[in-house]
Design an enzyme around this catalytic site. Structure first.
Site: not given
Length: 394
Positions: A128-129, A163, A171, A190-191, A193, A358
């Site tokens: 997700y990036s 790393l 992940g 911090l998620s 889920e 976006c």
């Protein structure tokens, strides 16, 4: 009010149709591509000051409906807003304190939405990036794998390197670094889920000995220089201007002398952080990323330097993120029926506008994305980086 607005709107010649609450229609050009369905008379007042925040909020709240391709909706909505409001920009946003509970709640709001929802439109590794398009012709899966490889190469990752992955998401990067480069990886998020699915995928690939993922705030990272390399992808946008110096110190303290730090994140167009896009940032702050703040490239470079890290390489990936978001938006649009079964109707409206908007904003240059590579110098001020970038592209 419609009689007052009609002469103004008709001069715009936009491929837009307005459908009123009583069924009447007003075409602004002979061949409209998009229809705005106004659900109540109060929406006419919105057309006097059609900021992108106001238009987006009206859609999310159900006072406005949209008909037509979502990318055309965004383009024509911006043209309408610009024609009536010009290019006015607001003042710099207020700087807000970020504490652990506030950040945890903001992360949960965005990332704990639904793993199955994200699976609908992300690549197979759920990265997700911003992807990395080496030729511009790649599909999303190929470009995301190229991005992970690009990051690892920039970090000169070697077998056995330890790393740190700050904001590890689902992940994908942690598993890639372990599988393809033989690294040991400690990832934090911090998620809850994200963490659950990320650990599941680590186990499915048999990488438990190499990859450890934890629920941890960056402020609680060990400060003993135990990591050879540090990577942070799509994380520092959540840190806030006030906390950026602390964030950079934590990265400096986590990496050993001679080690490398990579910060990959969205950056603001203006040095003072003032917004562009006539309210687009306000919409994102309200509905998508609460408490998010975009620093300018100069700010993150300055704070990394003040923390003791030497910036050695900067790369803009703005067109890459515009294309990545376009893929995400197209994927979501193709599976709207499935998405509607996974998230509330209002949430789906938010994400339709957010992803397409976006993509448009990156293509227009309203925001940017930079990969910033830094090194923690050795005691004598030296480092062991190659003399050129040639090794990155072999």
């Amino acid at each position: 009010m419609l009689a007052q607005l009609q002469p103004i709107l008709s001069t715009l010649k936009l491929p837009l149709r307005l459908r009123l609450w009583d069924g009447k229609e007003l075409d602004l050009s002979p061949e409209p591509k998009v229809t705005l369905v106004l659900r109540d008379p109060g929406m006419l007042e919105l057309l006097r000051q059609p900021t992108l925040d106001a238009l987006g909020s009206a859609y999310v709240e159900g006072r406005l409906d949209l008909e037509g391709p979502i990318d055309e909706v965004i383009r024509i909505g911006d043209a309408l807003s610009e024609a009536l409001l010009g290019e006015e920009q607001g003042p710099p946003p207020p700087r807000r304190e970020h504490d652990k509970s506030t950040d945890a709640a903001a992360i949960s709001y965005h990332y704990d939405l639904s793993n199955d929802f994200y699976k609908l439109w992300l690549d197979r590794d759920m990265v997700y990036s911003c992807a990395y398009f080496e030729t511009g012709e790649e599909d999303l899966d190929t470009a995301q794998q190229a991005k992970l490889r690009h990051l690892c190469r920039k970090l000169r990752l070697q077998r056995g390197d330890y790393l740190l992955d700050v904001g590890c998401g689902w992940g994908g990067l942690a598993r890639f670094a372990a599988r393809e480069f033989g690294a040991r990886v400690y990832g934090i998020t911090l998620s809850r889920e994200q963490l659950a699915l990320a650990r599941q995928r680590v186990a499915e690939e048999g990488l438990q000995e190499q990859v450890q993922l934890e629920l941890l705030d960056y402020r609680d990272l060990p400060a003993d220089g135990r990591f050879d390399k540090v990577v942070s992808v799509g994380m520092f946008e959540h840190v806030g201007h006030v906390n950026l110096p602390l964030y950079c110190r934590r990265l400096f303290e986590a990496v050993r002398p001679g080690g490398l730090v990579m910060n990959h994140g969205i950056t603001a167009r203006h040095v003072d952080g003032r917004p562009v896009g006539r309210g687009a940032g306000d919409f994102i702050d309200r509905y998508v990323f609460p408490h998010g703040e975009l620093p300018h490239l100069a700010r993150i470079v300055g704070d990394l330097s003040e923390a003791g890290l030497e910036v050695v390489d900067v790369e803009s990936l703005r067109p890459h993120y515009a294309r990545t978001l376009a893929f995400w938006s197209q994927n979501l649009e193709a599976r709207l029926d499935e998405a509607a079964r996974l998230v509330p109707a209002q949430t789906l409206r938010i994400w339709r506008v957010y992803l397409a908007g976006c993509s448009y904003g990156f293509a227009k240059g309203w925001i940017n994305l930079h990969q910033v590579l830094a090194v923690k110098p050795l005691a004598d001020g030296s480092h062991q980086l190659p003399w050129s970038r040639a090794d990155l592209y072999r």
